[in-house]
Design a protein around this motif. Structure first.
Motif, PDB file in Angstrom:
ATOM      1  N   GLY A  80      11.790  34.160 -23.239  1.00 11.24           N
ATOM      2  CA  GLY A  80      10.405  34.534 -23.495  1.00 11.24           C
ATOM      3  C   GLY A  80      10.131  35.982 -23.189  1.00 11.24           C
ATOM      4  O   GLY A  80      10.998  36.734 -22.718  1.00 11.24           O
ATOM      5  N   TYR A  81       8.902  36.371 -23.493  1.00 11.10           N
ATOM      6  CA  TYR A  81       8.454  37.730 -23.242  1.00 11.10           C
ATOM      7  C   TYR A  81       7.017  37.622 -22.743  1.00 11.10           C
ATOM      8  O   TYR A  81       6.221  36.881 -23.317  1.00 11.10           O
ATOM      9  N   PRO A  82       6.665  38.314 -21.657  1.00 11.29           N
ATOM     10  CA  PRO A  82       5.348  38.078 -21.037  1.00 11.29           C
ATOM     11  C   PRO A  82       4.164  38.498 -21.915  1.00 11.29           C
ATOM     12  O   PRO A  82       4.242  39.510 -22.619  1.00 11.29           O
ATOM     13  N   ILE A  83       3.137  37.693 -21.870  1.00 15.82           N
ATOM     14  CA  ILE A  83       1.858  38.044 -22.509  1.00 15.82           C
ATOM     15  C   ILE A  83       0.777  37.152 -21.901  1.00 15.82           C
ATOM     16  O   ILE A  83       0.995  35.960 -21.688  1.00 15.82           O
ATOM     17  N   THR A  84      -0.361  37.737 -21.584  1.00 16.17           N
ATOM     18  CA  THR A  84      -1.515  36.977 -21.089  1.00 16.17           C
ATOM     19  C   THR A  84      -2.075  36.168 -22.259  1.00 16.17           C
ATOM     20  O   THR A  84      -2.124  36.698 -23.374  1.00 16.17           O
ATOM     21  N   PRO A  85      -2.522  34.935 -22.065  1.00 17.08           N
ATOM     22  CA  PRO A  85      -2.693  34.200 -20.804  1.00 17.08           C
ATOM     23  C   PRO A  85      -1.605  33.158 -20.531  1.00 17.08           C
ATOM     24  O   PRO A  85      -1.924  32.071 -20.108  1.00 17.08           O
ATOM     25  N   GLN A  86      -0.344  33.492 -20.741  1.00 12.99           N
ATOM     26  CA  GLN A  86       0.689  32.488 -20.474  1.00 12.99           C
ATOM     27  C   GLN A  86       1.840  33.010 -19.625  1.00 12.99           C
ATOM     28  O   GLN A  86       2.856  32.326 -19.488  1.00 12.99           O
ATOM     29  N   SER A  87       1.676  34.195 -19.028  1.00 15.07           N
ATOM     30  CA  SER A  87       2.791  34.790 -18.290  1.00 15.07           C
ATOM     31  C   SER A  87       3.265  33.926 -17.122  1.00 15.07           C
ATOM     32  O   SER A  87       4.412  34.035 -16.693  1.00 15.07           O
ATOM     33  N   GLU A  88       2.383  33.028 -16.618  1.00 13.64           N
ATOM     34  CA  GLU A  88       2.786  32.171 -15.488  1.00 13.64           C
ATOM     35  C   GLU A  88       3.924  31.231 -15.853  1.00 13.64           C
ATOM     36  O   GLU A  88       4.599  30.715 -14.969  1.00 13.64           O
TER      37      GLU A  88
ATOM     38  N   GLU B 186       9.474  39.251 -28.471  1.00 12.09           N
ATOM     39  CA  GLU B 186       9.295  37.891 -28.976  1.00 12.09           C
ATOM     40  C   GLU B 186      10.258  37.615 -30.125  1.00 12.09           C
ATOM     41  O   GLU B 186      10.715  36.488 -30.314  1.00 12.09           O
ATOM     42  N   VAL B 187      10.563  38.655 -30.908  1.00 15.16           N
ATOM     43  CA  VAL B 187      11.496  38.479 -32.029  1.00 15.16           C
ATOM     44  C   VAL B 187      12.864  38.079 -31.477  1.00 15.16           C
ATOM     45  O   VAL B 187      13.532  37.175 -32.001  1.00 15.16           O
ATOM     46  N   ALA B 188      13.266  38.716 -30.393  1.00 14.77           N
ATOM     47  CA  ALA B 188      14.537  38.368 -29.762  1.00 14.77           C
ATOM     48  C   ALA B 188      14.485  36.951 -29.197  1.00 14.77           C
ATOM     49  O   ALA B 188      15.423  36.171 -29.381  1.00 14.77           O
ATOM     50  N   SER B 189      13.364  36.607 -28.528  1.00 11.84           N
ATOM     51  CA  SER B 189      13.264  35.260 -27.927  1.00 11.84           C
ATOM     52  C   SER B 189      13.494  34.179 -28.966  1.00 11.84           C
ATOM     53  O   SER B 189      14.258  33.247 -28.738  1.00 11.84           O
TER      54      SER B 189
ATOM     55  N   THR C 243      10.577  28.343 -25.821  1.00 12.75           N
ATOM     56  CA  THR C 243       9.941  29.617 -25.524  1.00 12.75           C
ATOM     57  C   THR C 243       8.444  29.373 -25.369  1.00 12.75           C
ATOM     58  O   THR C 243       7.951  28.303 -25.725  1.00 12.75           O
ATOM     59  N   SER C 244       7.757  30.360 -24.832  1.00 10.79           N
ATOM     60  CA  SER C 244       6.296  30.299 -24.819  1.00 10.79           C
ATOM     61  C   SER C 244       5.770  31.698 -25.042  1.00 10.79           C
ATOM     62  O   SER C 244       6.431  32.680 -24.737  1.00 10.79           O
ATOM     63  N   SER C 245       4.576  31.758 -25.605  1.00 15.54           N
ATOM     64  CA  SER C 245       3.945  33.050 -25.840  1.00 15.54           C
ATOM     65  C   SER C 245       2.469  32.809 -26.095  1.00 15.54           C
ATOM     66  O   SER C 245       1.969  31.690 -25.927  1.00 15.54           O
ATOM     67  N   SER C 246       1.759  33.866 -26.451  1.00 12.59           N
ATOM     68  CA  SER C 246       0.373  33.728 -26.872  1.00 12.59           C
ATOM     69  C   SER C 246       0.238  34.418 -28.226  1.00 12.59           C
ATOM     70  O   SER C 246       1.074  35.235 -28.602  1.00 12.59           O
TER      71      SER C 246
ATOM     72  N   VAL D 268      11.368  23.849 -28.835  1.00 12.85           N
ATOM     73  CA  VAL D 268       9.956  23.734 -28.456  1.00 12.85           C
ATOM     74  C   VAL D 268       9.373  25.126 -28.261  1.00 12.85           C
ATOM     75  O   VAL D 268       9.952  25.975 -27.581  1.00 12.85           O
ATOM     76  N   ILE D 269       8.238  25.348 -28.911  1.00 10.91           N
ATOM     77  CA  ILE D 269       7.535  26.631 -28.836  1.00 10.91           C
ATOM     78  C   ILE D 269       6.135  26.351 -28.280  1.00 10.91           C
ATOM     79  O   ILE D 269       5.427  25.498 -28.814  1.00 10.91           O
ATOM     80  N   VAL D 270       5.778  27.047 -27.216  1.00 10.04           N
ATOM     81  CA  VAL D 270       4.449  26.851 -26.625  1.00 10.04           C
ATOM     82  C   VAL D 270       3.575  28.046 -26.981  1.00 10.04           C
ATOM     83  O   VAL D 270       3.971  29.196 -26.758  1.00 10.04           O
TER      84      VAL D 270
END
Lengths: 184, 360
Positions: free
Chosen positions: B27-35, B59-62, B78-81, B103-105
């Motif tokens: 993944g790659y951090p982004i608000t509001p899911q960085s937790e 995100e492209v790499a993830s 992975t997860s992202s916003s 699974v993608i969140v």
């Protein structure tokens, strides 16, 4: 029993952690709880708030715009949330830095000078626990035993040595709420 | 014995992933899911279950790391916003085309563009109508509590592997950021390499002499081959539509007015239903849990029973189109929404029911 609470103040005052301890205390008491922070671009010095709901039954919406209790720690939050207290509800505020005091006649208003008290206790960081203690004195929604359990749960283990200090602050909050008067 | 915790939805996703035996998170951090990634990094599952947790360069790499891991038959996620999910769309289309499970969140924030970091449901179309190119579908689950954030990790993986199809958990900033009580299952061990090969004979885990090599691709240069693949995909989507619809009803038995809402909006609408009931208005709520497959038939069943349907969404009106398709003009359907990260209150929704449906 259902209690819908907003806690609002400056970022860095411990608004979110006060809410978390309250929510954890509710869990320890076997209640349903929700904790919904404003997670906007707030930062230290900006405003922060959290909605905590404690209920005996399952909680439908974690987001409400009217509250049984508002715990207010700065002027901006007082301006914003005084009107959001349900008629007959409770407003507790810290008098520090407040120039425009609350004026509503249809709610119960209490003042707790927790900032000043925390300085007196030489424990500025437990300021939020003084406020929490004041609230719990007025509305015993959770037993003290469960608050202490909640405190233990929500603090990381490396901070557990601070629990007695926090407990003292909670108890002090309960004491000084006696000394404050209902604002006319 | 299930373990009880008080957690944010994002943290619950991470905890559930480790407990379910997921092999890799990219993944790659982004608000509001960085937790999600923060919690995984703090849990250090590579030292316990052996799960890989990696912060990719983008995100492209993830999503392409997911493509690789899924191709080998591993449980990867992975997860992202929203803006990050937009970046992933090419990869998602490839994974759907190559029929791989993952699974993608998406913890949705307001858009378009970089938008806001506040909660929104404006990625409904992107999630259920494509998003990437080509005729494909994601299995889309919409959690409306922290408990469901935890539970849907396992459910999403089960459905993804059952149908060899990417699954999305479509959440938003409300469900991701709020804390509620959540119960967790015991830790399950990750699949061993032998189990990966046995459970996923299509995976690229090394060719053995007794079979042809496995090829993972979404490229079919011959049009007739691509069409054959499309026909196969469509048959799969039809089967998913027939077998996997999930939804929840609240006070629908005697309802004269229905609300249809998903995720965080459904939580708010539930309170609106309680408020309407307190006023003597017989309201009910149908909450689609799967957005694809969408509960078309189940909503249509209300066409003859209710006087109107309100669809409250935190967007400009997206799922309302599917509700209209479901009832096909037989009953009045209206949308009520807030946009850009603004959240409606329970009484705003209840008022909308009275004004747009009952009085309208």
């Amino acid at each position: 029993m259902k209690e819908e609470i907003i806690i609002a103040g400056f970022g860095g005052q411990g608004v979110l952690s006060m809410g978390k301890i309250l929510a954890y205390s509710g869990v320890m008491q076997g209640m349903e709880v929700s904790w919904m922070p404003s997670y906007g671009p707030e930062m230290r010095g900006g405003t922060a708030n959290v909605i905590v709901i404690l209920s005996d039954e399952s909680i439908s919406s974690p987001i409400v715009h009217e509250f049984d209790t508002a715990i207010i720690l700065n002027q901006q939050s007082l301006d914003k949330f005084e009107k959001a207290v349900k008629p007959g509800g409770l407003l507790i505020y810290d008098g520090n830095g407040i120039t425009h005091h609350p004026t509503r006649k249809d709610i119960n208003i209490y003042r707790v000078d927790a900032t000043a008290e925390a300085v007196k206790m030489k424990s500025v960081k437990t300021f939020n626990m003084i406020v929490l203690g004041a609230y719990l004195k007025l509305k015993g929604v959770v037993e003290m035993e469960n608050v202490l359990k909640g405190l233990k749960k929500s603090l990381p283990e490396r901070h557990h040595h601070l629990i007695p200090m926090n407990e003292k602050a909670i108890l002090r909050g309960g004491e000084i709420i006696q000394e404050i008067s209902v604002v006319e | 014995m299930r373990e009880l915790k008080l957690m944010k939805g994002n943290e619950a996703i991470a905890e559930a992933a480790v407990r379910y035996g997921v092999d890799g998170y990219f993944g790659y951090p982004i608000t509001p899911q960085s937790e999600v990634m923060e919690t995984l990094m703090a849990m250090r599952p590579w030292e316990t279950t052996g799960m890989v947790v990696l912060q990719a360069e983008s995100e492209v790499a993830s999503i392409n790391m997911l493509y690789g891991g899924a191709g080998a038959g591993k449980r990867v996620m992975t997860s992202s916003s929203s803006p990050g999910i937009s970046l992933m769309q090419e990869g998602i289309s490839y994974i759907a085309g190559a029929e791989l499970p993952c699974v993608i969140v998406n913890v949705v924030r307001g858009g378009p563009g970089l938008g806001t970091i506040q909660p929104s449901q404006s990625d409904y179309f992107q999630s259920v109508k494509g998003g990437g190119h080509g005729d494909y579908k994601l299995i889309v689950l919409a959690p409306s509590s922290v408990q469901e954030m935890a539970d849907f990790v396992g459910l999403a993986f089960e459905l993804a592997f059952k149908y060899r199809n990417p699954a999305m958990i479509l959440s938003d900033g409300v469900i991701g950021q709020m804390m509620e009580k959540v119960e967790f299952d015991e830790y399950k061990p990750r699949w061993t390499d032998e189990e990966v090969v046995k459970n996923n004979p299509w995976g690229t885990m090394g060719k053995t002499p007794d079979r042809e090599r496995n090829i993972i691709t979404s490229l079919h240069l011959q049009a007739h081959e691509q069409e054959a693949q499309n026909i196969k995909l469509q048959a799969k989507y039809k089967e998913i539509q027939e077998k996997e619809v999930r939804y929840e009803e609240f006070m629908c038995e005697d309802a004269e007015y229905l609300m249809v809402a998903f995720g965080s909006a459904a939580r708010i609408a539930k309170k609106s239903v309680e408020m309407a009931r307190a006023k003597g208005i017989k309201a009910g709520l149908l909450r689609p849990i799967t957005l694809f497959p969408f509960p078309f038939k189940e909503i249509d069943a209300f066409s003859d029973r209710v006087k109107g349907i309100l669809v409250p969404e935190l967007n400009a009106g997206q799922m309302v189109e599917d509700v209209k398709l479901a009832v096909n003009g037989k009953v009045k359907v209206e949308h009520y929404g807030r946009m850009g990260g603004m959240i409606f209150s329970p009484d705003e929704v209840e008022n909308a029911l009275e004004e747009l449906i009952i009085g309208g």
